[in-house]
Design a protein around this motif. Structure first.
Motif, PDB file in Angstrom:
ATOM      1  N   SER A 151       0.866  -1.172   0.000  1.00 61.83           N
ATOM      2  CA  SER A 151       0.000   0.000   0.000  1.00 61.83           C
ATOM      3  C   SER A 151       0.905   1.224   0.000  1.00 61.83           C
ATOM      4  CB  SER A 151      -0.929  -0.018   1.215  1.00 61.83           C
ATOM      5  OG  SER A 151      -0.302   0.589   2.300  1.00 61.83           O
ATOM      6  N   CYS A 152       0.603   2.163  -0.867  1.00 65.53           N
ATOM      7  CA  CYS A 152       1.465   3.344  -0.969  1.00 65.53           C
ATOM      8  C   CYS A 152       0.658   4.550  -1.409  1.00 65.53           C
ATOM      9  CB  CYS A 152       2.591   3.082  -1.974  1.00 65.53           C
ATOM     10  SG  CYS A 152       3.759   4.450  -2.111  1.00 65.53           S
ATOM     11  N   ASN A 153       0.735   5.600  -0.612  1.00 66.60           N
ATOM     12  CA  ASN A 153       0.183   6.880  -1.031  1.00 66.60           C
ATOM     13  C   ASN A 153       1.325   7.646  -1.698  1.00 66.60           C
ATOM     14  OD1 ASN A 153      -0.713   9.455  -1.313  1.00 66.60           O
ATOM     15  ND2 ASN A 153      -1.351   9.736   0.817  1.00 66.60           N
ATOM     16  N   VAL A 154       1.284   7.710  -3.033  1.00 68.16           N
ATOM     17  CA  VAL A 154       2.434   8.271  -3.759  1.00 68.16           C
ATOM     18  C   VAL A 154       2.661   9.754  -3.477  1.00 68.16           C
ATOM     19  CG1 VAL A 154       2.356   6.568  -5.618  1.00 68.16           C
ATOM     20  CG2 VAL A 154       1.101   8.713  -5.884  1.00 68.16           C
ATOM     21  N   THR A 155       1.685  10.410  -2.859  1.00 67.09           N
ATOM     22  CA  THR A 155       1.863  11.839  -2.572  1.00 67.09           C
ATOM     23  C   THR A 155       2.556  12.074  -1.225  1.00 67.09           C
ATOM     24  OG1 THR A 155      -0.235  12.160  -1.388  1.00 67.09           O
ATOM     25  CG2 THR A 155      -0.308  12.292  -3.781  1.00 67.09           C
ATOM     26  N   ASP A 156       2.792  10.985  -0.495  1.00 69.03           N
ATOM     27  CA  ASP A 156       3.353  11.100   0.853  1.00 69.03           C
ATOM     28  C   ASP A 156       4.818  10.662   0.838  1.00 69.03           C
ATOM     29  OD1 ASP A 156       4.239  10.482   3.451  1.00 69.03           O
ATOM     30  OD2 ASP A 156       2.195  10.109   4.147  1.00 69.03           O
ATOM     31  N   ALA A 169       7.152  10.245   3.077  1.00 73.51           N
ATOM     32  CA  ALA A 169       7.610   9.218   4.021  1.00 73.51           C
ATOM     33  C   ALA A 169       7.110   7.837   3.600  1.00 73.51           C
ATOM     34  CB  ALA A 169       7.092   9.549   5.425  1.00 73.51           C
ATOM     35  N   ASP A 170       5.880   7.807   3.135  1.00 76.68           N
ATOM     36  CA  ASP A 170       5.294   6.550   2.692  1.00 76.68           C
ATOM     37  C   ASP A 170       6.072   5.987   1.487  1.00 76.68           C
ATOM     38  OD1 ASP A 170       3.375   4.624   3.196  1.00 76.68           O
ATOM     39  OD2 ASP A 170       1.912   5.476   1.791  1.00 76.68           O
ATOM     40  N   VAL A 171       6.374   6.868   0.544  1.00 81.09           N
ATOM     41  CA  VAL A 171       7.093   6.435  -0.656  1.00 81.09           C
ATOM     42  C   VAL A 171       8.475   5.892  -0.291  1.00 81.09           C
ATOM     43  CG1 VAL A 171       8.178   7.270  -2.797  1.00 81.09           C
ATOM     44  CG2 VAL A 171       5.821   7.931  -2.251  1.00 81.09           C
ATOM     45  N   SER A 172       9.197   6.629   0.564  1.00 88.71           N
ATOM     46  CA  SER A 172      10.538   6.168   0.969  1.00 88.71           C
ATOM     47  C   SER A 172      10.456   4.809   1.622  1.00 88.71           C
ATOM     48  CB  SER A 172      11.168   7.133   1.976  1.00 88.71           C
ATOM     49  OG  SER A 172      11.231   8.396   1.414  1.00 88.71           O
ATOM     50  N   LYS A 173       9.480   4.664   2.502  1.00 84.41           N
ATOM     51  CA  LYS A 173       9.325   3.408   3.225  1.00 84.41           C
ATOM     52  C   LYS A 173       9.029   2.246   2.273  1.00 84.41           C
ATOM     53  CE  LYS A 173       5.532   2.182   5.088  1.00 84.41           C
ATOM     54  NZ  LYS A 173       4.234   2.575   5.637  1.00 84.41           N
ATOM     55  N   VAL A 174       8.126   2.466   1.351  1.00 82.46           N
ATOM     56  CA  VAL A 174       7.742   1.386   0.431  1.00 82.46           C
ATOM     57  C   VAL A 174       8.903   0.991  -0.480  1.00 82.46           C
ATOM     58  CG1 VAL A 174       6.262   0.789  -1.526  1.00 82.46           C
ATOM     59  CG2 VAL A 174       5.268   1.869   0.490  1.00 82.46           C
ATOM     60  N   PHE A 175       9.648   1.985  -0.980  1.00 78.83           N
ATOM     61  CA  PHE A 175      10.783   1.624  -1.844  1.00 78.83           C
ATOM     62  C   PHE A 175      11.827   0.833  -1.068  1.00 78.83           C
ATOM     63  CE2 PHE A 175      10.487   2.986  -6.219  1.00 78.83           C
ATOM     64  CZ  PHE A 175       9.296   3.698  -6.195  1.00 78.83           C
ATOM     65  N   GLU A 176      11.989   1.181   0.196  1.00 76.08           N
ATOM     66  CA  GLU A 176      12.930   0.425   1.038  1.00 76.08           C
ATOM     67  C   GLU A 176      12.433  -1.016   1.200  1.00 76.08           C
ATOM     68  OE1 GLU A 176      14.285   3.217   4.190  1.00 76.08           O
ATOM     69  OE2 GLU A 176      14.448   1.347   5.352  1.00 76.08           O
ATOM     70  N   ALA A 186       4.843  11.175  -9.145  1.00 74.57           N
ATOM     71  CA  ALA A 186       5.908  10.735 -10.062  1.00 74.57           C
ATOM     72  C   ALA A 186       7.265  11.247  -9.582  1.00 74.57           C
ATOM     73  CB  ALA A 186       5.616  11.236 -11.471  1.00 74.57           C
ATOM     74  N   PHE A 187       7.257  12.472  -9.066  1.00 73.21           N
ATOM     75  CA  PHE A 187       8.508  13.045  -8.534  1.00 73.21           C
ATOM     76  C   PHE A 187       9.029  12.224  -7.354  1.00 73.21           C
ATOM     77  CE2 PHE A 187       9.633  15.966  -4.896  1.00 73.21           C
ATOM     78  CZ  PHE A 187      10.993  16.070  -5.182  1.00 73.21           C
ATOM     79  N   LEU A 188       8.185  11.971  -6.376  1.00 77.03           N
ATOM     80  CA  LEU A 188       8.645  11.251  -5.173  1.00 77.03           C
ATOM     81  C   LEU A 188       9.091   9.821  -5.517  1.00 77.03           C
ATOM     82  CD1 LEU A 188       5.963  12.386  -2.537  1.00 77.03           C
ATOM     83  CD2 LEU A 188       8.363  13.132  -2.688  1.00 77.03           C
ATOM     84  N   CYS A 189       8.317   9.141  -6.349  1.00 81.38           N
ATOM     85  CA  CYS A 189       8.665   7.753  -6.683  1.00 81.38           C
ATOM     86  C   CYS A 189       9.955   7.696  -7.512  1.00 81.38           C
ATOM     87  CB  CYS A 189       7.527   7.073  -7.438  1.00 81.38           C
ATOM     88  SG  CYS A 189       6.082   6.796  -6.391  1.00 81.38           S
ATOM     89  N   SER A 190      10.109   8.642  -8.453  1.00 72.81           N
ATOM     90  CA  SER A 190      11.329   8.649  -9.277  1.00 72.81           C
ATOM     91  C   SER A 190      12.546   8.983  -8.425  1.00 72.81           C
ATOM     92  CB  SER A 190      11.203   9.674 -10.410  1.00 72.81           C
ATOM     93  OG  SER A 190      10.074   9.386 -11.195  1.00 72.81           O
ATOM     94  N   ARG A 191      12.350   9.923  -7.492  1.00 74.42           N
ATOM     95  CA  ARG A 191      13.476  10.295  -6.625  1.00 74.42           C
ATOM     96  C   ARG A 191      13.882   9.123  -5.740  1.00 74.42           C
ATOM     97  NH1 ARG A 191      12.890  15.194  -2.393  1.00 74.42           N
ATOM     98  NH2 ARG A 191      11.694  13.557  -1.348  1.00 74.42           N
ATOM     99  N   ALA A 192      12.887   8.384  -5.266  1.00 78.61           N
ATOM    100  CA  ALA A 192      13.204   7.208  -4.443  1.00 78.61           C
ATOM    101  C   ALA A 192      13.862   6.123  -5.295  1.00 78.61           C
ATOM    102  CB  ALA A 192      11.924   6.679  -3.797  1.00 78.61           C
ATOM    103  N   ALA A 193      13.343   5.896  -6.499  1.00 75.47           N
ATOM    104  CA  ALA A 193      13.852   4.812  -7.346  1.00 75.47           C
ATOM    105  C   ALA A 193      15.259   5.098  -7.858  1.00 75.47           C
ATOM    106  CB  ALA A 193      12.905   4.588  -8.529  1.00 75.47           C
ATOM    107  N   GLN A 194      15.552   6.387  -8.147  1.00 75.43           N
ATOM    108  CA  GLN A 194      16.856   6.682  -8.759  1.00 75.43           C
ATOM    109  C   GLN A 194      18.032   6.327  -7.839  1.00 75.43           C
ATOM    110  OE1 GLN A 194      19.151   9.342  -7.905  1.00 75.43           O
ATOM    111  NE2 GLN A 194      17.870   9.867  -6.134  1.00 75.43           N
ATOM    112  N   GLN A 195      17.799   6.341  -6.534  1.00 77.04           N
ATOM    113  CA  GLN A 195      18.894   5.953  -5.625  1.00 77.04           C
ATOM    114  C   GLN A 195      19.412   4.567  -5.972  1.00 77.04           C
ATOM    115  OE1 GLN A 195      18.150   6.560  -1.290  1.00 77.04           O
ATOM    116  NE2 GLN A 195      16.061   6.967  -2.047  1.00 77.04           N
TER     117      GLN A 195
END
Lengths: 253, 264
Positions: free
Chosen positions: A61-66, A68-75, A118-127
């Motif tokens: 479950s992921c709220n892509v606008t959040d 902290a949520d995005v960082s947590k899910v990508f981890e 898209a910004f938050l998810c791309s920023r998390a994924a690019q790491q």
């Protein structure tokens, strides 16, 4: 060997429609797929379908606008599957209204899900992608980027995603990351069903009317878009970056 | 990925080398029978042998013909008609028109040559190919152009004008033939490592006094992915658009340029 064997893909808004078709196709061709949506239980059907066909998938479950949520899910995804190779930014919502009736909340919600998401998810994924010098990002724009009555918010967000795509292609290219976008036209999904409801036209009738104005004489299926997104996410498209591909059967005319 | 090309006949114009040859090879790899055309009989025969070396199971038909000549194209299509029920997949390709700026190219003849080579070759070829596709209710046409269709390249005014014309032709025909199940798209290369690009780099090297390697390195540094593409990477995109895996993309002009061109 299937084209995505050994690859890990994250698809946002993957519980339904184009996102679900994309997640299933990536999994069918060998990717381990993280199926993201607002509500984890809504991902159940997609994850089960993938597993029943012998694929690998897990719901998040992921709220892509959040942030902290995005960082947590990508981890979590990286821990579970040990990498992130492919990101399909697909999560989207509509809050259609003519400009004079559009509320600030209509505007902000749409901007947040598409652009901030898209910004938050791309920023998390690019790491992960930059570290491994490999990555594929596919953004979901829309023919609405070219203007669509009642969609000042959605159109703006979808046009914004094209600029986002081209800028990430420039910034991330040196790290072996290709960034492209698909821009679907009329595709049969819950979202276009909702649009029909809003304009007060029966969904089947709306599809029939749309098909008359599309050169291919049919409306699109989620799989039509998934085929193109999967191609862009594959190594067959290893020199394609910064492109926006309209998947619209030739567009309205 | 299954591109569903078994039993299909593909025609690749200017298929003896470079992007055309790479495309013909990729289509053959996916099971299409390929007809390749180029001006020189010797070059096209050699290309056919080379293709079979790379794809031993390939069915290749080499035909000599000048794609800028209406008569030669008509003859090529007559040969194809006599062997099978027309072309399922058409890849229009041609060499680049003469370089030069608008102020330099003052002779009408050089414009007319570029018009025949770049635009009319595609117009005539599509005209020949359509009836069989319409009869079958299935067809894929891919026009190979250049990144100049989206953004003009200095010193290549003829390419800039006629490649853009092919992009517009692509969209126009897509509207007209979509109802017959025929998808029409254009693909433009950026800097792909072909003999043509090497010769352009050599011209720059001679003009600037830099070495060929320095010229290519400078050029690659301006490309977001940091390198020239390979003909095969280009061919794979053409093959996707020319395949049954593409069901809903038509009238599009796509670049395979590693992010080089930033136009919308």
């Amino acid at each position: 060997m299937a084209r995505f064997t050994g690859k890990v893909a994250v698809v946002t808004g993957a519980a339904r429609g184009i996102g679900a078709a994309t997640a299933k196709l990536l999994a069918r061709d060998g990717a381990a797929v993280a199926v993201l949506d607002m509500d984890e239980s809504s991902c159940h059907d997609v994850v089960s379908a993938i597993r029943e066909s012998g694929g690998t998938a897990e719901a998040f479950s992921c709220n892509v606008t959040d942030s902290a949520d995005v960082s947590k899910v990508f981890e979590q995804v990286a821990n579970r599957f040990s990498a992130v190779h492919i990101l399909v930014n697909n999560a989207g919502i509509i809050r259609d209204n003519l400009l004079f009736k559009m509320t600030e909340d209509d505007w902000d919600s749409v901007m947040n899900v598409h652009l901030r998401g898209a910004f938050l998810c791309s920023r998390a994924a690019q790491q992960y992608m930059v570290a491994q010098k490999y990555g594929k990002i596919v953004n979901t724009s829309s023919t609405s980027a070219l203007g669509n009555r009642g969609q000042a918010n959605y159109s703006t967000a979808k046009a914004g995603l094209q600029g986002f795509t081209k800028t990430l292609a420039i910034e991330l290219g040196p790290f072996g990351i290709c960034v492209n976008a698909v821009a679907p036209g009329f595709i049969v999904t819950d979202m276009t069903k909702e649009t029909s409801r809003r304009i007060g036209v029966d969904f089947d009738e709306n599809q029939r009317r749309a098909a008359e104005r599309i050169p291919l004489r049919r409306v699109g299926r989620p799989e039509d878009v998934a085929n193109v997104s999967a191609f862009l996410a594959s190594d067959d498209a290893s020199y394609v970056s910064g492109q926006v591909i309209y998947v619209h059967g030739g567009g309205f005319y | 990925m299954d591109l569903m090309m078994n039993g299909k006949t593909a025609l690749v114009l200017a298929g003896s080398r470079g992007l055309g040859f790479a495309t013909a090879t990729e289509l053959a790899l996916h099971g299409a029978r390929v007809v390749i055309v180029s001006r020189s009989e010797e070059a096209i025969q050699r290309a056919a042998k080379e293709l079979i070396l790379q794809v031993p199971q390939a069915q290749v038909v080499p035909l000599a013909g000048d794609v800028s000549s209406a008569e030669d194209l008509a003859r090529v299509y007559r040969c194809i008609q006599s062997e099978c029920e027309g072309v399922d997949i058409l890849v229009n390709n041609c060499g680049g028109p003469s370089p030069g700026t608008f102020l330099e190219l003052t002779d009408d003849e050089v414009w007319e040559q570029a018009y025949d080579l770049t635009l009319m070759s595609a117009v005539r070829s599509i005209r020949h190919a359509l009836p069989a596709m319409q009869k079958k209710g299935w067809g894929r046409i891919v026009n190979i152009t250049s990144s100049s269709m989206k953004q003009p390249i200095p010193n290549l005014v003829l390419s800039n004008v006629f490649r853009a014309a092919v992009a517009s032709l692509t969209k126009s025909i897509a509207l007209e033939v979509g109802a017959s199940g025929i998808l029409v798209n254009a693909v433009g290369p950026g800097r792909i490592a072909t003999e043509r690009v090497a010769s352009l780099d050599l011209v720059t090297a001679n003009e600037t006094g830099l070495s060929l390697e320095e010229v290519s390195a400078q050029s690659a540094s301006r490309i977001p992915v940091g390198r020239y593409g390979t003909p095969q990477e280009f061919a794979k995109v053409v093959a996707f658009l020319a395949s049954g895996a593409n069901g809903y993309v038509t009238g599009q002009s796509l670049l395979v340029d590693g992010g080089l061109v930033s136009s919308m």
